[in-house]
Design a protein around this motif. Structure first.
Motif, PDB file in Angstrom:
ATOM      1  N   ALA A 432       0.838  -1.197   0.000  1.00  0.00           N
ATOM      2  CA  ALA A 432       0.000   0.000   0.000  1.00  0.00           C
ATOM      3  C   ALA A 432       0.875   1.250   0.000  1.00  0.00           C
ATOM      4  CB  ALA A 432      -0.924  -0.001   1.219  1.00  0.00           C
ATOM      5  N   GLY A 433       0.590   2.146  -0.915  1.00  0.00           N
ATOM      6  CA  GLY A 433       1.345   3.391  -0.987  1.00  0.00           C
ATOM      7  C   GLY A 433       2.679   3.275  -1.689  1.00  0.00           C
ATOM      8  N   LYS A 434       3.018   2.085  -2.191  1.00  0.00           N
ATOM      9  CA  LYS A 434       4.327   1.896  -2.825  1.00  0.00           C
ATOM     10  C   LYS A 434       4.250   1.887  -4.349  1.00  0.00           C
ATOM     11  CE  LYS A 434       6.456  -0.438   1.093  1.00  0.00           C
ATOM     12  NZ  LYS A 434       7.201  -1.629   1.593  1.00  0.00           N
ATOM     13  N   TRP A 435       3.090   2.168  -4.872  1.00  0.00           N
ATOM     14  CA  TRP A 435       2.965   2.389  -6.308  1.00  0.00           C
ATOM     15  C   TRP A 435       2.364   3.768  -6.523  1.00  0.00           C
ATOM     16  CZ3 TRP A 435      -2.046   3.011  -8.211  1.00  0.00           C
ATOM     17  CH2 TRP A 435      -3.077   2.599  -7.357  1.00  0.00           C
ATOM     18  N   THR A 436       2.670   4.368  -7.642  1.00  0.00           N
ATOM     19  CA  THR A 436       2.274   5.756  -7.875  1.00  0.00           C
ATOM     20  C   THR A 436       1.262   5.841  -9.014  1.00  0.00           C
ATOM     21  OG1 THR A 436       3.999   6.168  -9.518  1.00  0.00           O
ATOM     22  CG2 THR A 436       4.612   6.435  -7.198  1.00  0.00           C
ATOM     23  N   ARG A 437       0.724   7.052  -9.222  1.00  0.00           N
ATOM     24  CA  ARG A 437      -0.212   7.259 -10.322  1.00  0.00           C
ATOM     25  C   ARG A 437       0.470   7.088 -11.668  1.00  0.00           C
ATOM     26  NH1 ARG A 437      -5.113   8.843  -9.984  1.00  0.00           N
ATOM     27  NH2 ARG A 437      -5.044   9.845 -12.048  1.00  0.00           N
ATOM     28  N   GLY A 438       1.782   7.117 -11.654  1.00  0.00           N
ATOM     29  CA  GLY A 438       2.495   6.856 -12.900  1.00  0.00           C
ATOM     30  C   GLY A 438       2.210   5.457 -13.428  1.00  0.00           C
ATOM     31  N   THR A 439       1.837   4.550 -12.522  1.00  0.00           N
ATOM     32  CA  THR A 439       1.469   3.191 -12.937  1.00  0.00           C
ATOM     33  C   THR A 439       0.300   3.233 -13.908  1.00  0.00           C
ATOM     34  OG1 THR A 439       2.192   2.291 -10.807  1.00  0.00           O
ATOM     35  CG2 THR A 439       0.685   0.941 -12.104  1.00  0.00           C
ATOM     36  N   LEU A 440      -0.661   4.141 -13.659  1.00  0.00           N
ATOM     37  CA  LEU A 440      -1.842   4.227 -14.500  1.00  0.00           C
ATOM     38  C   LEU A 440      -1.494   4.708 -15.906  1.00  0.00           C
ATOM     39  CD1 LEU A 440      -4.855   3.892 -14.795  1.00  0.00           C
ATOM     40  CD2 LEU A 440      -5.179   6.143 -13.749  1.00  0.00           C
ATOM     41  N   LEU A 441      -0.440   5.491 -16.043  1.00  0.00           N
ATOM     42  CA  LEU A 441      -0.038   5.937 -17.380  1.00  0.00           C
ATOM     43  C   LEU A 441       0.377   4.755 -18.248  1.00  0.00           C
ATOM     44  CD1 LEU A 441      -0.020   8.692 -15.818  1.00  0.00           C
ATOM     45  CD2 LEU A 441       1.815   9.400 -17.378  1.00  0.00           C
ATOM     46  N   ASN A 442       0.988   3.747 -17.638  1.00  0.00           N
ATOM     47  CA  ASN A 442       1.325   2.532 -18.386  1.00  0.00           C
ATOM     48  C   ASN A 442       0.078   1.692 -18.656  1.00  0.00           C
ATOM     49  OD1 ASN A 442       4.091   2.519 -19.006  1.00  0.00           O
ATOM     50  ND2 ASN A 442       4.635   1.968 -16.907  1.00  0.00           N
TER      51      ASN A 442
END
Length: 599
Positions: A432-442
């Protein structure tokens, strides 16, 4: 004189009576035993006697046919000579074992191992598909081979060899462990059963029911003819399967995949009938017909190209830009952007988000585009900006609505479900909290943690074409029992995508323009008279060059088929997958009529 003096008359009389009583008792015991053997035990001992004189043999039922949609035979049964042995009769005669070893070119140890275990007084299969020369030699020496018999039985045959191998599947001999667990279902040592594909899925319908016959045998276990005291029971052949599969289209698809690793799926958009399901590389099904050799098995199983893997349903890949049709629909439904809305940041080949740079597949960039243009040109930068305005779970919900991340329900075993990441899934994987919204860009451009099977993508396109209905793909069109009526396999709709028709129309129009626009990424797949609506994809591959995708349906104005093509490590979707799809659509369209003479 002593009281027990043997010469006294009363002692001699008593002992005489005792002896007489003993003799009478013994006679009564013997009489009772004879009565038991000859009267009460008559049936049991007659049965034991018959077992020594009469041998039960099973007459194998031929497996049902597997036919393509036009009636072409893809799986059949052919006659074959089989050597059967009664272990108890043969193994008691070392000279006979040595002779049979010579005639069959098998070592005595191999024969003994093959006949070990199981019931020793019933015939066991020693060798299948024996050549005529060996059959002749065994027949000539029959007098010297107690317990050995020759018969003609049915073995599986695949007239087209490797065609549709992953769909049809193969058979394999039942193991000793399986005999113990499947005996109640009628399986015996030496039987074959389906191991993969349709052979496994429809095993209970294909196998039929074995018949029986009774043979008289002499004291050496040799057959002297059929026993007339019991009527034979004829075998009942298995039911035949008629498929939706088009053998011609399947063969064309497999020929276009030669030398590659990949898959091709073609579905009927209304029924979900599977018209082609090709996986490459492939293998010859006939290797398994009579039991695959150790050498062939090791060659197939150890091949790094994994020819036994059905890539259409058992391999999952990132969908790449083919996923943008879902992102496109989500953008319209959440009113993130309108169909002709240009976003703030033009595409110059990359997009800056936080301290990371996300690149577009087109290094020179696409400039300013609206939503429809972003799909036609497959612009990553436009969709990166959409990702900033939406949510992982919203994207996942729409992906699941269109059948991604779940098994399609096709009538094949061992189907993968793929993966549709949610916030919960990402939290569990990365913390939890260790992935960012940048993940959604992929994720929004179909990269990263999204995994789909080629069949899921074909069904996804079928749902776009038929108004949002997710139909379970079906290989078997109908089942035809021996002597019975044809049983059509019903079409099943899992669910309907609840999306406004207006949004669907806009997705479909944009897919048409992917092919028709002079700068569309799918323009290489223009097929006059059978023009598709489609989408290219280039998916990340951690092991090398990206995978080449092309998915869609055709013809765009009146959809009949939906398709998905993937070529592993082949580069951009427009370079390999799209040309393969074009050739298959041209096959379905058939030759164009000759041009009219302008003169």
């Amino acid at each position: 004189m002593r009281a027990d003096d043997p010469f006294k008359p009363e002692v001699r009389s008593r002992r005489a009576w005792q002896l007489a009583a003993f003799i009478v008792a013994g006679a009564l015991v013997l009489a009772g035993r004879l009565f038991h053997l000859q009267v009460l035990g008559d049936d049991a001992y007659r049965l034991h006697s018959e077992r020594n004189r009469i041998r039960l043999e099973w007459v194998k039922a031929p497996r049902g046919l597997i036919l393509d949609r036009h009636g072409e035979v893809l799986a059949d049964s052919r006659p074959s000579f089989t050597v059967r042995v009664v272990p108890r009769a043969l193994l008691a005669n070392p000279a006979a074992v040595a002779l049979l070893s010579q005639l069959l070119e098998m070592s005595p140890t191999e024969i003994e191992q093959k006949l070990a275990g199981g019931v020793r007084h019933l015939p066991r299969v020693l060798r299948r598909d024996v050549g005529f020369d060996q059959v002749s030699r065994i027949a000539e020496r029959e007098e010297e081979l107690p317990g050995v018999s020759l018969d003609v039985s049915n073995v599986r045959s695949y007239p087209r060899g490797a065609l549709a191998a992953h769909v049809i599947g193969h058979v394999g001999e039942i193991s000793e462990t399986e005999v113990a667990t499947l005996s109640e279902a009628g399986y015996r040592a030496g039987d074959f059963l389906g191991r993969t594909g349709l052979e496994r899925k429809y095993e209970s319908r294909l196998r039929g029911k074995d018949g029986e016959r009774y043979l008289e045998v002499d004291v050496r276990g040799r057959s002297v003819g059929e026993f007339s005291g019991r009527s034979p029971v004829p075998p009942v052949p298995g039911a035949s399967l008629q498929l939706w599969l088009d053998a011609g289209l399947q063969a064309r698809a497999e020929s276009l995949l030669v030398g590659r690793r990949g898959a091709v799926c073609f579905l009927d958009v209304e029924s979900g009938g599977v018209l082609a399901l090709a996986s490459a590389p492939t293998f010859d099904l006939n290797l398994f017909s009579t039991g695959i050799s150790t050498r062939d098995w090791e060659s197939l199983n150890g091949d790094p190209a994994l020819p036994l893997l059905n890539r259409a349903v058992q391999a999952s890949y990132a969908p790449g830009s083919t996923f943008k049709m879902i992102s496109f629909a989500l953008t319209l439904e959440q009113r993130i952007a309108g169909l002709h809305q240009v976003l703030e940041t033009p595409c110059f080949g990359s997009y800056r988000f936080g301290n990371r740079t996300f690149r577009c597949w087109e290094a020179a960039g696409h400039g300013s585009l609206d939503l429809e243009g972003a799909l036609i040109h497959s612009c990553d930068v436009y969709f990166y900006q959409i990702a900033e305005r939406t949510d992982v779970d919203h994207l996942a919900e729409m992906a699941r609505d269109l059948g991604l991340g779940t098994k399609t329900g096709i009538d094949l075993p061992q189907e993968l479900s793929g993966n549709v990441p949610t916030k919960q899934w990402l939290d569990e994987r990365y913390g939890a909290g260790k992935w960012t919204r940048g993940t959604l860009l992929n994720l929004i451009i179909g990269q990263g943690e999204y995994l789909v099977t080629p069949l899921q993508m074909a069904r996804h396109c079928a749902a776009l074409a038929n108004g949002g209905r997710l139909v379970e793909p079906r290989l078997v069109w109908s089942i035809v029992p021996e002597g019975g009526e044809r049983e059509d396999v019903p079409t099943t709709v899992q669910r309907t995508w609840d999306l406004p028709e207006r949004t669907l129309d806009r997705v479909r129009t944009a897919m048409e323009m992917v092919v028709l626009d002079d700068e569309g990424t799918g323009r290489v797949c223009r097929v006059p008279g059978y023009m598709p609506a489609a989408k290219t994809g280039t998916a990340e591959n951690p092991h090398g060059a990206p995978h080449s995708w092309f998915v869609g349906y055709a013809p765009a104005d009146h959809p009949e088929v939906a398709f998905a093509v993937i070529a592993e490590g082949a580069g951009h979707g427009s370079e390999v997958a799209a040309p393969i799809a074009r050739k298959l659509l041209e096959y379905l369209r058939g030759p164009l009529p000759p041009a009219e003479d302008a003169s």
